[in-house]
Design a protein around this motif. Structure first.
Motif, PDB file in Angstrom:
ATOM      1  N   ASN A 129       0.745  -1.338   0.157  1.00  0.00           N
ATOM      2  CA  ASN A 129      -0.022   0.020   0.054  1.00  0.00           C
ATOM      3  C   ASN A 129       0.921   1.237   0.146  1.00  0.00           C
ATOM      4  OD1 ASN A 129      -2.780  -0.944   0.102  1.00  0.00           O
ATOM      5  ND2 ASN A 129      -2.260  -1.407   2.121  1.00  0.00           N
ATOM      6  N   LEU A 130       1.874   1.339   0.575  1.00  0.00           N
ATOM      7  CA  LEU A 130       3.009   2.432   0.590  1.00  0.00           C
ATOM      8  C   LEU A 130       3.426   2.556  -0.869  1.00  0.00           C
ATOM      9  CD1 LEU A 130       4.650   4.587   2.063  1.00  0.00           C
ATOM     10  CD2 LEU A 130       6.272   2.810   2.459  1.00  0.00           C
ATOM     11  N   ALA A 131       3.891   1.473  -1.422  1.00  0.00           N
ATOM     12  CA  ALA A 131       4.108   1.540  -2.920  1.00  0.00           C
ATOM     13  C   ALA A 131       3.042   2.000  -3.885  1.00  0.00           C
ATOM     14  CB  ALA A 131       4.816   0.017  -3.371  1.00  0.00           C
ATOM     15  N   GLN A 132       1.999   1.517  -3.563  1.00  0.00           N
ATOM     16  CA  GLN A 132       0.714   2.161  -4.270  1.00  0.00           C
ATOM     17  C   GLN A 132       0.789   3.815  -4.153  1.00  0.00           C
ATOM     18  OE1 GLN A 132      -2.435   3.170  -2.193  1.00  0.00           O
ATOM     19  NE2 GLN A 132      -2.938   4.315  -4.304  1.00  0.00           N
ATOM     20  N   SER A 133       0.864   4.363  -2.894  1.00  0.00           N
ATOM     21  CA  SER A 133       0.756   5.671  -2.834  1.00  0.00           C
ATOM     22  C   SER A 133       1.670   6.476  -2.866  1.00  0.00           C
ATOM     23  CB  SER A 133       0.012   5.841  -1.201  1.00  0.00           C
ATOM     24  OG  SER A 133       1.294   5.353  -0.335  1.00  0.00           O
ATOM     25  N   GLY A 134       3.028   5.943  -3.134  1.00  0.00           N
ATOM     26  CA  GLY A 134       4.126   6.829  -3.304  1.00  0.00           C
ATOM     27  C   GLY A 134       4.790   6.609  -4.733  1.00  0.00           C
ATOM     28  N   ALA A 135       6.007   7.331  -4.818  1.00  0.00           N
ATOM     29  CA  ALA A 135       6.679   7.012  -5.848  1.00  0.00           C
ATOM     30  C   ALA A 135       7.752   5.979  -6.235  1.00  0.00           C
ATOM     31  CB  ALA A 135       7.750   8.358  -6.201  1.00  0.00           C
ATOM     32  N   ILE A 136       7.877   5.273  -4.932  1.00  0.00           N
ATOM     33  CA  ILE A 136       8.865   4.049  -5.213  1.00  0.00           C
ATOM     34  C   ILE A 136       8.052   2.902  -5.212  1.00  0.00           C
ATOM     35  CG2 ILE A 136      10.497   2.658  -3.873  1.00  0.00           C
ATOM     36  CD1 ILE A 136      11.476   5.223  -2.459  1.00  0.00           C
TER      37      ILE A 136
END
Length: 780
Positions: free
Chosen positions: A303-310
């Motif tokens: 979910n962090l990957a979904q919301s960020g650039a990485i």
């Protein structure tokens, strides 16, 4: 931005952060630890458990794992209690049996192959983890006939079996079955709904066919049972005996440890809703076995990957236990361009044991776009092992109505992708699962290279395809190994794709299967089994050109496109001047608009080529439309570009003709023609040499315009005046008793009741409106 100095001193290399960074799941508290810990309950209340004096089954203690078992780490725990002097409890499942040809008590066979037979059936609730102290023993059938003098189950054939019927308290309750023949004890498995019956079924049952049901097929070991059942059932005196109850299964999270303390216990709270599933059942000193559940950290990382650039999620070496997890695109959430990467065989994502899989969004990992018109893009899987933990999981659902292929069951799939474009799986392993390794639906541009799919499916459940791809386009499947699955790799509606250089070994005696696909290349696939068929391709009309798209350029003449018409590998003769090659506009649903016929191709045909089923179609480049040979032929400059906002949804074409089925030397053989009467009507009956050939004809009623016609030619008779060798005669019926086709009488032909035998000759089918090809027209 990071600044990385070079080895020289003259310049500094500037590297964008998003080009070389990744999200490490261990930085989000994923532990990647496969250890099974043992402990005991020292305290329990409605929403909390304290687990004391843990060890790892070897020499490790809590103090040695204190840096790993920290606050916030989630656990899956099974709690056990020794049976002792406990009374039998209310069973979760009861069983009875019906035999089919397995009782040989009066056969006189020696005792080496005839002994008594018993079944011991225990019940386990996958959702709660409960396994009470109860067993259903079957030693006679429902008619009270004892199972004495039964033939060795290893010698049973497919017509000999015992049908065990179950009554259970819920659809998540599954049987654990042991067979005892004489003094030989065999574990038949923890058997799920895919075998005993689907949820809601009125009757659930297990048919024991003997040797083939033993689950050693699934593992190299000759005997195994689910890991959480270790020590629960023991063989004592030749009898499967329950020595422990499983009081329940809990999902826990470790609470913070008091600062500066060194406790010898873990204080845990229930998640996700704060309540223990079986709180009132636990007592001091109950045994606990638990593993670390890495589900939430992995979901957080994705979910962090979904919301960020990485976008790259990295799995260092380890075994990450995961509950089935789905990631669904919405109008606000987009999981596009996410990559899951590991280090190879050391990075294992393993399905958590005893899990209830999702029926609506199946898969250990599920990525689903919002719709076919709004897919997610760029899912990458690289150097990761996806492990289905087949021996410690169980199927709880069967074929899904929301699957494009409801005949095949998609429960326990490892990676499931729907509405996803630009999918890549490279150097991954998909292993030891009750379901498929990769399942794709309605995807575009997929690349599977150098993956291994191994040990997928269970021998006694519905067949499992290591890869199943449906209604997807632009795929490359190359250099993969498919082995030890219960079915072969399957591709349905896979267009513009290349499937080659794969190895297929022991996949249910099947090779690569393609159905209803066009514009594909499949070659150099190697199958080990003598019975494996490397490629089987089926399309709507048994014709490799069916469903072929045609590309035109506006204002440029269409180069002649050649069609070679075949049926079952044989060429199909086409009747002159019967070819119809119509062009239609599409409606908003992408279907043929019957009321908007754009025109027809110009068909180029010659008599000699038509006999071999060959012709071509073309279009002029500059309009306006013209009438050619009695049909309207549009020019390419009159085709509008795709523009849905102005009601232009594209074009498609259909080509059909009247054809003659059966090439020279391959027609049907007529043996006799005679007069025949039935129902007050007179006919001519034409007997065929092979009765099965009657099944090839389309015959409806005597007046149907869709009935096949027949042409009989090449015979040397002089006593069949009136039967023209080039004339097509409509079939009006069939007489099965004499293997005969019926046609209307011919005025000048009277062969009599006994008939006239044909001297040589062949019979061909003439079929009207034979569909040759269709497909979309791509306008550039």
């Amino acid at each position: 931005m990071r600044y990385i100095p070079s080895s020289g001193r003259q310049f500094v290399l500037q590297v964008p952060e998003d080009k070389n960074s990744y999200i490490n799941v261990k930085n989000y508290d994923a532990r990647g630890l496969s250890t099974v810990f043992n402990g005991s309950i020292i305290n329990g209340v409605a929403d909390e458990l304290s687990i004391g004096s843990i060890n790892d089954g070897d020499t490790g203690t809590l103090q040695q794992y204190i840096q790993i078992l920290t606050a916030g780490v989630e656990l899956q725990a099974h709690i056990y209690r020794a049976v002792g002097n406990a009374q039998a409890e209310s069973p979760l499942i009861t069983a009875s049996a019906v035999t089919k040809d397995v009782d040989f008590s009066s056969s006189g066979i020696t005792s080496d192959v005839v002994k008594s037979l018993k079944y011991y059936v225990f019940g386990y609730d996958v959702s709660t983890g409960r396994m009470p102290y109860s067993v259903s023993i079957i030693d006679q059938d429902t008619s009270n006939n004892p199972f004495t003098g039964v033939l060795d189950p290893d010698r049973w054939n497919e017509d000999q079996y015992v049908d065990i019927n179950f009554t259970r308290t819920g659809q998540n309750v599954v049987p654990i079955i042991y067979r005892v023949w004489g003094s030989r004890v065999e574990f038949l498995g923890m058997v799920g709904n895919a075998k005993i019956g689907f949820p809601g079924a009125a009757l659930t049952s297990f048919r024991d066919f003997g040797l083939k049901e033993i689950p050693s097929w699934n593992n190299s070991d000759s005997y195994w049972s689910p890991e959480f059942l270790d020590g629960v059932i023991q063989i004592l005196g030749g009898v499967p005996t329950q020595v422990k109850r499983i009081i329940g299964k809990e999902h826990l999270k470790i609470k913070p440890i008091v600062e500066n303390s060194l406790p010898n216990y873990l204080q845990c709270e229930a998640v996700p809703d704060g309540s223990l599933v079986n709180a009132l059942s636990y007592q001091f000193n109950d045994e606990v076995k638990f593993v670390i559940d890495d589900t939430q950290p992995i979901r957080n990382a994705i979910n962090l990957a979904q919301s960020g650039a990485i976008k790259e999620v990295f799995f260092p070496a380890g075994v990450y236990h995961l509950r089935d997890s789905s990631f669904l695109n919405t109008s606000e959430i987009d999981y596009s361009n996410i990559s899951l990467r590991g280090v190879g065989e050391g990075s294992i994502i393993k399905r958590l044991q005893s899990q209830v899989s999702s029926a609506n969004n199946p898969g250990l990992i599920n990525f689903t776009g919002a719709s076919s018109s709004s897919p997610l893009k760029g899912i990458r899987l690289r150097s990761v092992v996806f492990d289905g933990n087949r021996s410690s999981t169980v199927s709880l659902s069967g074929p899904q109505s929301n699957s494009v292929d409801p005949s095949k069951y998609i429960s326990e799939t490892l990676v499931f992708l729907r509405f996803a474009d630009n999918v890549v799986s490279n150097e991954c392993r998909f292993v030891d699962s009750g379901g498929s390794g990769l399942h794709l639906e309605s995807c575009d541009s997929f690349l599977f290279t150098n993956n291994i799919f191994s040990k997928l499916g269970r021998s006694y459940e519905p067949e499992v395809r290591p890869v199943a791809v449906y209604n997807s386009t632009n795929g490359i499947v190359q250099g993969n190994i498919f082995e030890f699955a219960t079915d072969g790799p399957f591709f349905f509606g896979v267009d513009f794709s290349t499937i080659n250089n794969n190895i297929i070994r022991s996949c249910g005696d099947k090779g690569v299967v393609l159905e209803t696909s066009y514009q594909w290349n499949a070659g150099d696939n190697l199958a080990y089994s003598d019975t494996d068929s490397l490629i089987r391709s089926v399309d709507q009309y048994n014709n490799e050109y069916s469903k072929a798209p045609i590309e035109i350029r506006r204002g440029t003449s269409l180069e002649p496109i050649y069609f070679t018409v075949t049926n079952g590998g044989e060429s199909v003769g086409i009747k002159e001047n019967t070819l119809i090659a119509d062009i239609y506009a599409l409606d908003s649903a992408g279907q043929k608009n019957i009321n908007n016929k754009t025109g027809s191709f110009k068909v180029i045909q010659t008599k000699d080529q038509l006999e071999a089923g060959i012709f071509s179609v073309t279009l002029p480049g500059i309009g306006p439309s013209t009438i050619i040979d009695g049909v309207t032929v549009p020019a390419t400059n009159e085709f509008s570009l795709l523009d849905p906002t102005n009601g232009q949804y594209g074009y498609m074409y259909e080509i059909s003709a009247t054809v003659k089925l059966g090439s020279a030397g391959r027609g049907y053989v007529p043996t006799n023609i005679r007069e025949f009467s039935t129902g007050g009507n007179n006919y001519l009956a034409i007997r065929l040499r092979n009765s099965s050939e009657l099944l090839s004809f389309q015959i409806y009623n005597s007046a149907s315009s869709e009935n096949d016609s027949i042409i009989i030619s090449g015979y040397n008779n002089t006593d069949l005046t009136g039967l023209e060798q080039s004339q097509a005669y409509p079939v009006v019926g069939v007489h099965p008793g004499t293997n005969s086709l019926l046609i209307n009488t011919i005025a000048s032909l009277s062969p009599g009741d006994s008939g006239v035998d044909f001297l040589g000759g062949q019979l061909f089918i003439q079929r009207s409106n034979y569909q040759i090809a269709d497909g979309n027209i791509v306008v550039n």
